[in-house]
Every structure is written in structure tokens, then in C-alpha cells.
Design a protein around this motif. Structure first.
Motif, PDB file in Angstrom:
ATOM      1  N   LEU A   1       0.832  -1.207   0.000  1.00  0.00           N
ATOM      2  CA  LEU A   1       0.000   0.000   0.000  1.00  0.00           C
ATOM      3  C   LEU A   1       0.864   1.253   0.000  1.00  0.00           C
ATOM      4  N   GLN A   2       1.938   1.233   0.808  1.00  0.00           N
ATOM      5  CA  GLN A   2       2.854   2.369   0.811  1.00  0.00           C
ATOM      6  C   GLN A   2       3.390   2.652  -0.588  1.00  0.00           C
ATOM      7  N   PHE A   3       3.818   1.621  -1.262  1.00  0.00           N
ATOM      8  CA  PHE A   3       4.426   1.831  -2.578  1.00  0.00           C
ATOM      9  C   PHE A   3       3.390   2.082  -3.662  1.00  0.00           C
ATOM     10  N   VAL A   4       2.170   1.642  -3.475  1.00  0.00           N
ATOM     11  CA  VAL A   4       1.109   2.053  -4.397  1.00  0.00           C
ATOM     12  C   VAL A   4       0.951   3.574  -4.351  1.00  0.00           C
ATOM     13  N   ILE A   5       0.887   4.115  -3.149  1.00  0.00           N
ATOM     14  CA  ILE A   5       0.747   5.569  -2.990  1.00  0.00           C
ATOM     15  C   ILE A   5       1.967   6.290  -3.558  1.00  0.00           C
ATOM     16  N   ALA A   6       3.170   5.798  -3.203  1.00  0.00           N
ATOM     17  CA  ALA A   6       4.390   6.440  -3.690  1.00  0.00           C
ATOM     18  C   ALA A   6       4.475   6.393  -5.213  1.00  0.00           C
ATOM     19  N   GLN A   7       4.118   5.246  -5.805  1.00  0.00           N
ATOM     20  CA  GLN A   7       4.204   5.124  -7.259  1.00  0.00           C
ATOM     21  C   GLN A   7       3.155   5.981  -7.959  1.00  0.00           C
ATOM     22  N   LEU A   8       1.977   6.128  -7.365  1.00  0.00           N
ATOM     23  CA  LEU A   8       0.979   7.030  -7.945  1.00  0.00           C
ATOM     24  C   LEU A   8       1.514   8.453  -7.997  1.00  0.00           C
ATOM     25  N   LEU A   9       2.174   8.866  -6.930  1.00  0.00           N
ATOM     26  CA  LEU A   9       2.741  10.212  -6.914  1.00  0.00           C
ATOM     27  C   LEU A   9       3.908  10.328  -7.889  1.00  0.00           C
ATOM     28  N   ILE A  10       4.699   9.266  -8.031  1.00  0.00           N
ATOM     29  CA  ILE A  10       5.800   9.289  -9.003  1.00  0.00           C
ATOM     30  C   ILE A  10       5.240   9.402 -10.421  1.00  0.00           C
ATOM     31  N   ILE A  11       4.213   8.600 -10.730  1.00  0.00           N
ATOM     32  CA  ILE A  11       3.603   8.656 -12.063  1.00  0.00           C
ATOM     33  C   ILE A  11       3.040  10.048 -12.329  1.00  0.00           C
ATOM     34  N   GLY A  12       2.331  10.611 -11.341  1.00  0.00           N
ATOM     35  CA  GLY A  12       1.794  11.960 -11.507  1.00  0.00           C
ATOM     36  C   GLY A  12       2.882  12.981 -11.736  1.00  0.00           C
ATOM     37  N   THR A  13       3.974  12.863 -10.983  1.00  0.00           N
ATOM     38  CA  THR A  13       5.083  13.804 -11.138  1.00  0.00           C
ATOM     39  C   THR A  13       5.705  13.702 -12.523  1.00  0.00           C
ATOM     40  N   LEU A  14       5.960  12.472 -12.993  1.00  0.00           N
ATOM     41  CA  LEU A  14       6.577  12.290 -14.307  1.00  0.00           C
ATOM     42  C   LEU A  14       5.694  12.843 -15.419  1.00  0.00           C
ATOM     43  N   VAL A  15       4.384  12.613 -15.331  1.00  0.00           N
ATOM     44  CA  VAL A  15       3.475  13.091 -16.374  1.00  0.00           C
ATOM     45  C   VAL A  15       3.400  14.612 -16.372  1.00  0.00           C
TER      46      VAL A  15
ATOM     47  N   HIS B   1      -4.686  10.232 -17.406  1.00  0.00           N
ATOM     48  CA  HIS B   1      -5.398  10.373 -18.683  1.00  0.00           C
ATOM     49  C   HIS B   1      -6.487  11.436 -18.546  1.00  0.00           C
ATOM     50  N   ARG B   2      -7.195  11.420 -17.431  1.00  0.00           N
ATOM     51  CA  ARG B   2      -8.232  12.435 -17.199  1.00  0.00           C
ATOM     52  C   ARG B   2      -7.607  13.820 -17.080  1.00  0.00           C
ATOM     53  N   TRP B   3      -6.459  13.907 -16.413  1.00  0.00           N
ATOM     54  CA  TRP B   3      -5.805  15.208 -16.263  1.00  0.00           C
ATOM     55  C   TRP B   3      -5.335  15.727 -17.620  1.00  0.00           C
ATOM     56  N   LEU B   4      -4.729  14.875 -18.415  1.00  0.00           N
ATOM     57  CA  LEU B   4      -4.247  15.299 -19.725  1.00  0.00           C
ATOM     58  C   LEU B   4      -5.381  15.655 -20.670  1.00  0.00           C
ATOM     59  N   SER B   5      -6.552  15.068 -20.468  1.00  0.00           N
ATOM     60  CA  SER B   5      -7.679  15.369 -21.352  1.00  0.00           C
ATOM     61  C   SER B   5      -8.140  16.812 -21.216  1.00  0.00           C
ATOM     62  N   GLY B   6      -7.700  17.494 -20.171  1.00  0.00           N
ATOM     63  CA  GLY B   6      -8.011  18.916 -20.025  1.00  0.00           C
ATOM     64  C   GLY B   6      -7.179  19.805 -20.930  1.00  0.00           C
ATOM     65  N   PHE B   7      -6.206  19.236 -21.646  1.00  0.00           N
ATOM     66  CA  PHE B   7      -5.363  19.983 -22.571  1.00  0.00           C
ATOM     67  C   PHE B   7      -5.604  19.457 -23.987  1.00  0.00           C
ATOM     68  N   TYR B   8      -5.853  20.372 -24.907  1.00  0.00           N
ATOM     69  CA  TYR B   8      -6.043  19.959 -26.291  1.00  0.00           C
ATOM     70  C   TYR B   8      -4.736  19.404 -26.855  1.00  0.00           C
ATOM     71  N   PHE B   9      -3.634  20.055 -26.517  1.00  0.00           N
ATOM     72  CA  PHE B   9      -2.309  19.581 -26.936  1.00  0.00           C
ATOM     73  C   PHE B   9      -1.606  18.994 -25.715  1.00  0.00           C
ATOM     74  N   HIS B  10      -1.266  17.720 -25.790  1.00  0.00           N
ATOM     75  CA  HIS B  10      -0.637  17.089 -24.632  1.00  0.00           C
ATOM     76  C   HIS B  10       0.250  15.937 -25.086  1.00  0.00           C
ATOM     77  N   ILE B  11       1.057  15.472 -24.162  1.00  0.00           N
ATOM     78  CA  ILE B  11       1.963  14.364 -24.447  1.00  0.00           C
ATOM     79  C   ILE B  11       1.173  13.059 -24.554  1.00  0.00           C
ATOM     80  N   PRO B  12       1.686  12.070 -25.305  1.00  0.00           N
ATOM     81  CA  PRO B  12       1.045  10.748 -25.282  1.00  0.00           C
ATOM     82  C   PRO B  12       1.382  10.052 -23.966  1.00  0.00           C
ATOM     83  N   LEU B  13       0.397   9.375 -23.409  1.00  0.00           N
ATOM     84  CA  LEU B  13       0.611   8.682 -22.132  1.00  0.00           C
ATOM     85  C   LEU B  13       1.135   7.286 -22.439  1.00  0.00           C
ATOM     86  N   GLY B  14       2.436   7.213 -22.744  1.00  0.00           N
ATOM     87  CA  GLY B  14       3.034   5.958 -23.184  1.00  0.00           C
ATOM     88  C   GLY B  14       3.526   5.105 -22.045  1.00  0.00           C
ATOM     89  N   ILE B  15       4.018   3.925 -22.403  1.00  0.00           N
ATOM     90  CA  ILE B  15       4.482   2.957 -21.417  1.00  0.00           C
ATOM     91  C   ILE B  15       5.775   3.409 -20.739  1.00  0.00           C
TER      92      ILE B  15
END
Length: 814
Positions: free
Chosen positions: A446-460, A763-777
Motif C-alpha cells: 500500500l505504501q508503494f502504491v501511494i508512492a508510485q501514484l505520486l511518481i507517475i503523476g510527477t513524471l506526467v 489520462h483524465r488530467w491530460l484530457s483537459g489539454f487539447y495539446f498534450h503528451i502521449p501517455l506511453g508505457i
């Protein structure tokens, strides 16, 4: 007795000082972060909450629906609306119109007869005197009901009055000039400084009667029901005992009477909506006067992050406590043999937890206090240190402490209090006795789920910010200086001469008189008809007043045709971008040249299209590419765009400022680099990027403490196993692998959970921008690698320490 128990508690903490320090540090960081987030949420929720009639205050907002179903949302109101509201809605007790000017230049005569004193002051508005019957903005001089009833009257705040005249008491009765207006305004009132938590930040209020004298025809012109100006807003106070639903019931007839006749030949429809004041700050669809705020979704997101950090800190406490429980086994066994009950042992451990939580609260409070100035500067919110001592903040801190004590201390206390005394004294407490290893591993996941969610958000978010900075927008924004020009007929006559002088300055490569830069955060849009069409088109044009140097200054490419000629009749010639031509049905944009359009503000006279330019972003990249019209009309110029040689910027700027002072004496020199303006479009996203980096770092750090706790627990359990393996020839690397393998699996499980959740959220956050990065692997791969790498580094220290230990010591008791 109490003193003895307290001494025992602190001696126990000191004896396990490394464990105590890790626990207290993790809790303190989580508490500090949660407290700061609480203060921010509390501030956002307090916006305009100080008005006693807050629940009865509404704003009239507007919508425009096109034939294609698209809807534009406007926080503004047509000029005639307020008078119609007074006539046709008796439920409205008070109605007030406002018109925002923003920044304005003021000139105050010097009593000694010298040069006038000049000031540039923000927060300037025209307003009805009834505004002060709706909102609780106190006055310290003058009567708000009578002070703003005549033309050329004004009220100012205490701070503005002190800035202009030295003492606010000297302000009433004085006269000042605004910009190039030759008619002076008389100060008839002084307001108390407004609280920072308001979305109507008045500094200077000019009598609305003055605007009526200027715009009287527009306020009675039926055609102006379609004239939505950002500065124009309308507020009303619902009468006591009245229901807003009764006003909403009358709204369709009101719209039919005033809006429909204007669009008798069009499928485009304008309408109005009554928006409660309590929703104004959080509804991002409609613009408002105040600074950028947070939506309810943003507040919920920040609240969840605060909860996540507290959960991570609590999990860390549980893992560290259970890891240390084996070290306390003998002490617990002796206490049980001497008659200590399970309840007493449970209460003792819970008390020890409470002491650590209390110390963590103190440290967390200090960390929050030290971090508050940086957070205040980052978020540009008036978060003072006094807020930390407010009853709500102290209650939050107290409730957090109670919650952490119960949630973090209950499970370890239950585990420790049930130890078998004989087994504990003989050091026979093992994994089966402690049990709960599945739960502890689940907590790590659970700790690392939370940490990884924040890491993913930060990277995006960081990647999206880089995309904003580097994506081509159809023009060159580097090294362009935007200089605001003073208004007034006398000044506008000097624009062409000023431009010619500027072009003579060494280092100036080009210059253009224009209404604004190609891309702005807010822009002028208008309806139009193509040639002799009866219906207006189903989209609006973004208007860009510009002279013949506009394209070369901003390096915008021409597709076909030419620029409008620079003459008195040049406004009849216009240039469109490719997007506008395509939306009008021309597959080849160049084919539109020679056709014409009509616009209301040009009295429906034909405006001939003589050129087509490449598409460029007229607004932030969160918006789609808009259809744009360039037209040469000196009446709409107010900016000089100057392209500078990057190697000579430092020497050119002082010369430009000197020329400005010579041609426009006494006027304020207001300039900014265009690139900085574009970057400011994404101020909210930049703040989110910084916050996510901070919170991700905190979550990772606290999670690593939890990992350290669990690997310590395992090292104690596997002491003899490691010793046997070493005697049988196992290498240090193989033993480290045994420890790392399990945690790698835990991090992998966490990634399998966090990846789909992170994808959905971002994906929901990026959908607020008409021009955005692809959410790749690659984003998720990097997040997995970072979290696994951090876990390996954390585990490696304790694993290596266990692997290099002397096996004779661990096997001696066998």
C-alpha cells in the motif's frame, strides 16, 4: 507513580533511540505536510465567506451555444442586463453592476506647484453604490450609499490613500486624474483594506454613473445583449424570504424577451444563469475577478494526498514497531511473569505510541512553520504563521494526533501484549508468535502504491510542462518584448513616431504596433457572417489588431496573399489563418482570398480577405487551434512588440526606456518578455508539478523508512538462517538477493495496482489539454524502475549488514 511511568517511557524510547528517531521523523513529516495542506484548503474554502449575506448573493453569468453544440461560458454580463434585472425581477433586493479596468495610472497634483505625482494602481473598477449593500466591504470615511452616486466620484482603500497622500485621513475631498482623462475624479470615500480572501479585490472604485455617462447608449441598445466584455459583471442580493427558484422560473421568458430577438435569424443562442457566490470561486467554467483558484476536485485531490501521507506515515510506524517487538520480547515476558496483564501491556505500549506521536506533532508543527514562507511564495496565497495557531489548525493537529495514536499503535500493541511469557524469556519468539507478516507486507504494498501514484503523476506533469515550453506554437516567442502603450488621443497620435524611434535603436531587429501578442490567456472573440449569409457562422473569430510588421516581428509564415495596406481604409482588408478558411469550407485555404466577411463592430461593412497565414496558437495549449483574423486598425493598438538581438538586450533596454520617457512623459513603463508571458499561462500546472515532486519525495522517504523497518524485522528472524547459509558457503551477494527478492516482488505487486489507477487519473488530467503528451508505457516503466531502485537501495544497507555478520555469533546459542 505517574512520574515513574513517564520516566520509564522515555527511558524505553531512549534505549531504542534509532527506532524512535525513525518513527518520529516519519510521523512528523506526514503531519507537517498534512497540516500545510489543511491550511491551504481552509484558506480556499474561506474565500468571500465573511459576507453576512453570503447565502443570498448571486452573480449573473452567461453562456453562448453554437449550432454545432459547443458552449462558451462567460462570467461576464451584457451592459443592459443590470437595469433589466431591476425592472423584471422583484425578488432581487439589490442589484449592482461592476466593470473591471484592472491597472490604471493616476496623476495627483502637487500642492507646492511642482510636477504631478504619478502612481500605477491595480484593482480599479466602476461599480454601483449598491455593491456595498450586497457585500460587506467596510468604509472608514464617507457614506457608500451616497458617495458614488454622481459622475467622477471615487473611493479608495486605506492603503491606496496612504500611498497617494501620506495619510489616509488626507484623502477625502482630494482630486486625481486617471490616465489621459482630463476630468478629475473627487475622492468621496475611503474603504478599509479588503481581506485577501475575496474574489472582488477592490482598490479603487469609480462611480458607475461615470460609466453610464460614457456608455449610456450601449446600456439601452438591444444589440448590446450580445456584447460580453470580461470586465462587466452583475451581482444581486436575493430578498429575504425569496426563493432563487422563483427567479429561475422567470428566466426563460427573460431570455426570450432580450436575447432571442437579437438572434432571430440565427441558431446561436445566448443565455444567463444565476450563480451562487459560494460556487463562484470553485467553478472554473466561468471567469471571475480574483486570482486563479482551486476547484472542488483540486481540493479533494489535495486532501487525499494529505491523507495518503498520513497513512504512509502510520504504516511506517506499524512496520517499525513490529520489527522492534522481538527486541522487547524478554522485557515483556518478565513483566507478564511479574503479574502484568495483557491490558496493562497494551495500555503501556499505546502510551509509548502517544508519546512518540506527541513528539512527532511538535516536530511536525515546527517543520510546518519553517516551510510556510516557502509555500506562501510558491502558491501566492496569504498564508501567515498566525494560521498555525488558529483553533481549527490546532484542532486538526490534535485530531490527527489522536487518530495516528489509535491507528498506528493499536495493532503493534495487540501483537506485543499477547507474547507468551515463557517463550519471550527464552528468546523463542519467532515469526509464528509475532504473526501478521502478510498484513505487514500488504502495508508495504500500500505504501508503494501511494508512492508510485505520486511518481507517475510527477513524471506526467513534468513531461507536460516540458512539452508546453518546447512545442512550436506557430510563431517565435523568444527575444520579443511587449511594451504597453499609454491610452488617450494625445498619446495614440505618437504611436507611429515612437515605433520609428524604437527601430533606430541598435539591437532592435523589428517592431510592430498591435493589440496584443499572437497568443494570450484571454482574447477578443466575435461573431461574424461570411459574405451575404443570413445566419452568423457557428464559430467566432479571435481578433488580432496588428500593423504590417506583425508577421515579421513574430515570424509568422504567410500561406498566400498579402498583408492589409497601412492606410485609413486598411481596416476593410483583413488576413485569416488557415483554420478559419478551412472551417468556412475551403479545402485550399488560399481560395478564400477575395471573399469578404461582415462584423457588427464594423457596422456590417464588407471586410475583404487579402491574405492567409499559417495556423498559430492564439491561446494556451490547453485549447484547440482557434480561427484568427488579423486586421490593421490603429484605434485598437495598445502594445508595441519589439524583437531584440539576444546579444544586445542589456544595452538596448535602457535606451528604449529613455525614448519612452521622452515621448510619453509621466507615463509608466510597463514591459515584459513574451516568452515569460507564455510560461505564465501554465502557472497552475507549474505549481502542481512542484507540489507533486515534493509530496512524491516525502511519500518515498517515509516508505523507505517502512521498508527499513520490515527488512530489520526479517533480519532478526533470519539471523540463524543467514549464519547457516554462510557456514555452508553462501556469498554475500546471494544473501542480499534473498532479502531483495521479496521486496522486489512487493514493489512489483504495488506497480500492478498503481499503474492502471495512475493511467486513469493522468489520462483524465491530460484530457483537459487539447495539446498534450502521449501517455506511453515509458512513463510507467520509469516509475517502476525508480520505485524498485529506491527499494533496493533501502534494503541493501540492512541486507549487507546481515550478510557480513559473523555467523559464529548467530549460531552460538544453537
Amino acid at each position: 507513580m505517574l512520574n515513574r511511568n513517564i520516566k520509564i517511557l522515555f527511558r524505553g524510547l531512549w534505549r531504542k533511540r534509532s527506532f524512535s528517531a525513525l518513527n518520529i521523523t516519519g510521523l512528523a513529516i506526514g503531519i507537517a505536510a498534512a497540516l500545510l495542506i489543511f491550511l491551504l484548503i481552509r484558506y480556499e474554502l474561506s474565500i468571500d465567506k465573511f459576507h453576512k449575506n453570503r447565502d443570498r448573493i448571486y452573480r449573473v453569468v452567461s453562456t453562448e451555444t453554437f449550432r454545432n453544440g459547443l458552449v462558451d461560458y462567460d462570467g461576464c454580463a451584457p451592459l443592459p442586463l443590470a437595469d433589466a434585472l431591476r425592472r423584471e425581477f422583484p425578488q432581487a433586493e439589490k442589484v449592482a453592476s461592476t466593470w473591471k479596468i484592472g491597472n490604471a495610472d493616476f496623476a495627483i497634483a502637487n500642492p507646492a506647484g511642482g510636477e504631478e505625482k504619478n502612481f500605477r494602481t491595480p484593482g480599479v473598477y466602476f461599480a454601483d453604490p449598491s455593491l456595498f449593500s450586497i457585500f460587506d466591504f467596510p468604509w472608514i470615511a464617507g457614506n457608500p450609499q451616497t458617495a458614488l452616486t454622481e459622475t467622477h466620484q471615487m473611493a479608495i482603500t486605506r492603503t491606496v490613500a496612504a500611498t497617494w497622500f501620506g495619510r489616509w485621513q488626507d484623502a477625502p475631498g482630494k482630486t486625481v486624474r486617471i490616465g489621459s482623462d482630463s476630468s478629475p475624479y473627487r475622492i468621496t470615500g475611503v474603504m478599509e483594506d479588503l481581506p485577501a480572501n475575496t474574489d472582488i479585490p477592490l482598490n479603487v472604485v469609480l462611480s458607475f454613473a461615470t460609466l453610464r455617462a460614457i456608455q449610456g447608449k450601449a446600456m439601452s441598445d438591444p444589440l448590446n445583449w450580445d456584447n460580453f466584455n470580461y470586465g462587466s459583471q452583475c451581482f444581486f442580493l436575493l430578498g429575504k424570504g425569496q426563493s432563487i427558484s422563483s427567479m429561475n422560473a422567470l428566466l426563460p421568458d427573460f431570455v426570450h424577451a432580450h436575447y432571442t430577438p437579437l438572434f432571430a435569424n440565427s441558431d446561436t443562442r445566448d443565455s444567463s444563469y444565476f450563480q451562487p457566490l459560494r460556487e463562484m470561486h470553485f467553478d472554473k467554467k466561468f471567469s471571475r475577478y480574483g486570482n486563479d483558484g482551486w476547484s472542488y476536485t483540486d481540493l479533494w485531490s489535495m486532501g487525499l494526498i494529505a491523507l495518503f501521507l498520513l497513512v504512509v506515515a502510520g504504516i511506517n510506524f506499524i512496520n517499525l514497531s513490529t520489527a522492534q517487538s522481538l527486541g522487547s520480547a524478554k522485557e515483556i515476558g518478565v513483566r507478564k511473569v511479574l503479574g502484568g496483564s495483557r491490558a496493562q501491556l497494551f495500555a503501556r505500549f499505546l502510551a509509548e505510541t502517544a508519546v512518540m506521536v506527541f513528539l512527532a506533532m511538535l516536530l511536525g508543527f515546527i517543520l510546518a512553520r519553517l516551510s510556510l514562507p516557502a509555500l506562501k511564495q510558491l502558491l501566492q496565497r496569504p498564508l501567515s504563521a498566525e494560521l498555525l495557531f488558529s483553533p481549527s489548525a490546532l484542532f486538526f493537529l490534535f485530531a490527527t494526533g489522536i487518530g495516528l495514536t489509535l491507528l498506528s499503535g493499536t495493532y503493534p500493541a495487540l501483537v506485543i501484549s499477547r507474547f507468551d511469557p515463557v517463550a519471550a524469556i527464552k528468546s523463542k519468539i519467532n515469526t509464528n508468535a509475532v504473526s501478521g507478516i502478510f498484513l505487514r507486507r500488504s502495508l508495504i504494498v500500500l505504501q508503494f502504491v501511494i508512492a508510485q501514484l505520486l511518481i507517475i503523476g510527477t513524471l506526467v506533469i513534468v513531461s507536460q510542462m516540458d512539452y508546453f515550453r518546447n512545442r512550436p506554437m506557430g510563431f517565435d516567442r523568444k527575444n520579443v518584448w511587449l511594451l504597453s502603450l499609454p491610452g488617450g488621443k494625445q498619446n495614440t497620435q505618437q504611436y507611429a513616431y515612437f515605433k520609428s524611434r524604437v527601430l533606430q535603436v541598435p539591437g532592435v531587429l523589428d517592431a510592430s504596433l498591435c493589440g496584443d501578442a499572437p497568443s494570450t490567456n484571454g482574447y477578443w472573440q466575435t461573431n461574424f457572417t461570411f459574405e451575404n449569409h443570413v445566419h452568423p457562422e457557428d464559430f467566432e473569430l479571435v481578433m488580432r489588431p496588428a500593423d504590417s510588421s506583425y508577421l515579421s516581428t513574430f515570424r509568422i509564415s504567410m500561406v498566400a496573399g498579402r498583408l492589409p495596406e497601412s492606410s485609413d481604409s486598411s481596416v476593410r482588408e483583413v488576413v485569416m489563418n488557415e483554420n478559419a478558411a478551412v472551417r468556412l469550407g475551403f479545402k485550399n485555404p488560399a481560395d478564400i482570398i477575395g471573399h469578404f466577411i461582415r462584423m457588427t463592430f464594423q457596422k456590417n461593412q464588407p471586410m475583404f480577405i487579402v491574405g492567409v497565414v499559417r495556423n498559430f496558437n492564439s491561446g494556451p495549449l490547453r485549447e484547440s487551434m482557434k480561427p484568427v483574423l488579423l486586421f490593421n486598425d490603429p484605434r485598437n493598438f495598445g502594445t508595441l512588440a519589439i524583437r531584440l538581438d539576444p546579444m544586445r538586450i542589456s544595452s538596448s533596454l535602457p535606451k528604449l526606456q529613455a525614448i519612452f520617457g521622452q515621448i510619453f512623459p509621466g507615463q509608466f513603463f510597463d514591459a515584459a518578455f513574451f516568452d515569460d508571458t507564455v510560461v505564465n499561462f501554465y502557472h497552475a500546472e507549474a505549481i502542481a508539478s512542484i507540489l507533486f515532486r515534493i509530496f512524491a519525495g516525502l511519500a518515498i522517504f517515509i516508505s523507505c523508512l517502512g521498508l527499513y523497518g520490515l527488512v530489520s524485522f526479517m533480519a532478526v528472524q533470519k539471523t540463524r538462517e543467514v549464519g547457516i547459509r554462510k557456514v555452508l558457503g553462501a556469498s554475500v551477494q546471494s544473501i542480499v538477493f534473498i532479502f531483495s527478492r521479496e521486496f522486489t516482488v512487493l514493489v512489483g505487486i504495488a506497480f500492478l495496482i498503481s499503474a492502471p489507477i495512475g493511467y486513469y487519473m493522468m489520462h483524465r488530467w491530460l484530457s483537459g489539454f487539447y495539446f498534450h503528451i502521449p501517455l506511453g508505457i515509458s512513463v510507467f516503466g520509469l516509475a517502476a524502475f525508480l520505485s524498485a531502485g529506491i527499494a533496493w537501495i533501502t534494503v541493501a544497507y540492512k541486507a549487507v549488514k546481515a550478510a557480513i555478520a559473523n555467523p559464529a555469533r548467530s549460531l552460538r546459542s544453537e
